[in-house]
Design a protein around this motif. Structure first.
Motif: not given
Lengths: 125, 301
Positions: B80-98
């Motif tokens: 009575d269970n199943w895996a989702g159809a959508v998969s999100a990955g980790d969100a990683r940093i691209l720009l960091f404000p300084v």
């Protein structure tokens, strides 16, 4: 590889042992104040910068401020190979380049993590 | 293998605290970080949960309704269970404000962060066109665009640290690409898209790492004793957050629905997330004090 790991381990141990000695030495004077100052020290460095924080402690010039100032500057001078007789703040203001200052900040935070824990454990409210 | 793939960009609108519990660190409540690089991140499970909540809200349906369970999965006993159809990955940093002495603030990144991004983009079938400058900026150098707003007299001063500004044509191209594809496209972001080329700095990897470690926002909180109107005993703590104007990215991928009932394919599953385009979602903690708003940009597909 094994040697690098043991060296790293040693560095953390040295920080811990230096911080422990410093806390024990400062014990019995302004315990409550020092404990609270040690708790807020890392966040203060992260928000205001290492130089500003050190200057603030020095300006306050109370026993607990100076205890922390001397503990931290003693450790940093040893780690960054700064002449023992120089004042850390003076070194930051006049000599340190951008990279050295960044390294000093990182080292200060690593050291204060230990200092904070020992202060919490050893000093009375 | 996932059949449909996209990239999501998250532009942080208000400080983002995706917590990692209590830790023996500089702050009492640190944010999630990658184990190896120590860059800030948002774990996939945190992100997927936020997307699920957003999905429910958008359609006005409950978390346990069949539509939600078809897309996000269903927990439960065997059979009575199943895996989702959508998969999100980790969100990683691209720009960091300084904080910057000139131009108020700079967006910093590094070769490592940019190349990690390229690989993530490749993984979702969206190859990146720009190239990076040859070599590597040394520890006291910042690669900037041709018309930098963040440098004065050849220096870029970030927080209390000074870097020599070195203009590179590639920085302009990268900034232009990011402004077009990664930043939200609404009129509210026009100014930010326009000034990205003048604010982008590529730093030495260690310098970028250090800003990611020590340049985050630290907020001090207290709890007031309602009777005494003073701080309750022991109720003082610090919480770390990713500052506003950070840019993160995460892959979003899909399979056909696996609940054995619906025949929704992977493309149709991903289409369900088109509503995110140029909208907002809420990530992490302190929602009721306005934290964790991020603007979303969907790229690819």
């Amino acid at each position: 590889m094994a040697e690098t790991i043991s060296k790293q381990r040693l560095l953390e141990q040295e920080r811990a042992s230096h911080a422990y000695d410093a806390v024990v030495k400062a014990k019995g004077k302004k315990d409550k104040e020092l404990k609270s100052l040690a708790r807020s020290a890392p966040a203060s460095i992260q928000s205001n910068g290492l130089g500003q924080t050190l200057a603030f402690w020095k300006a306050k010039n109370e026993e607990h401020h100076l205890a922390l100032y001397h503990a931290l500057s003693g450790w940093l001078k040893k780690q960054l190979h700064i002449d023992e007789n120089r004042d850390l703040l003076e070194w930051i203001a006049t000599t340190a380049d951008s990279l050295q200052y960044r390294q000093a900040t990182a080292e200060a935070l690593a050291y204060l993590n230990w200092y904070k824990r020992f202060a919490e454990a050893e000093l009375k409210e | 293998m996932f059949k449909a793939r996209r990239l999501l960009f998250f532009y942080v609108e208000t400080p983002l605290h995706v917590g990692a519990g209590r830790a023996s660190a500089n702050v009492d409540l640190p944010i999630q970080r990658e184990r190896v690089t120590q860059y800030p991140m948002v774990q996939a499970s945190s992100l997927k949960g936020a997307l699920r909540a957003e999905f429910c809200q958008k359609h006005g349906i409950k978390d346990n309704s069949p539509e939600v369970e078809a897309v996000f999965g269903k927990a439960g006993g065997t059979g009575d269970n199943w895996a989702g159809a959508v998969s999100a990955g980790d969100a990683r940093i691209l720009l960091f404000p300084v904080r910057s002495l000139a131009g108020v603030f700079a967006w910093v990144t590094s070769l490592h962060a940019l190349e990690s991004f390229r690989r993530a983009a490749d993984l979702v079938g969206q190859p990146i066109s720009w190239t990076l400058p040859q070599g590597m900026p040394d520890t006291n150098t910042a690669w900037v665009g041709s018309k930098p707003q963040v440098s004065a007299q050849g220096k870029v001063v970030l927080e209390e640290f000074s870097f020599n500004a070195q203009p590179k044509a590639e920085v302009d191209a990268i900034a232009k690409w990011l402004a077009e594809h990664a930043l939200p496209q609404g009129a509210a972001f026009q100014y930010w898209r326009d000034t990205l080329p003048a604010r982008l700095c590529i730093l030495h990897e260690d310098a970028f790492r250090d800003f990611c470690l020590y340049g985050t926002e630290v907020q001090t909180h207290i709890r007031i004793d309602p009777d005494k109107k003073t701080v309750a005993e022991g109720a003082l703590w610090t919480a770390e957050s990713l500052p506003a104007d950070s840019l993160l990215y995460a892959p979003l991928m899909a399979m056909d629905v696996r609940n054995g009932k619906d025949s929704k394919n992977a493309d149709a599953v991903l289409k369900e997330f088109d509503f995110l385009q140029d909208g907002h979602i809420q990530l992490g903690g302190d929602e009721t004090t306005g934290q964790g708003w991020v603007a979303v940009k969907v790229y690819g597909g």
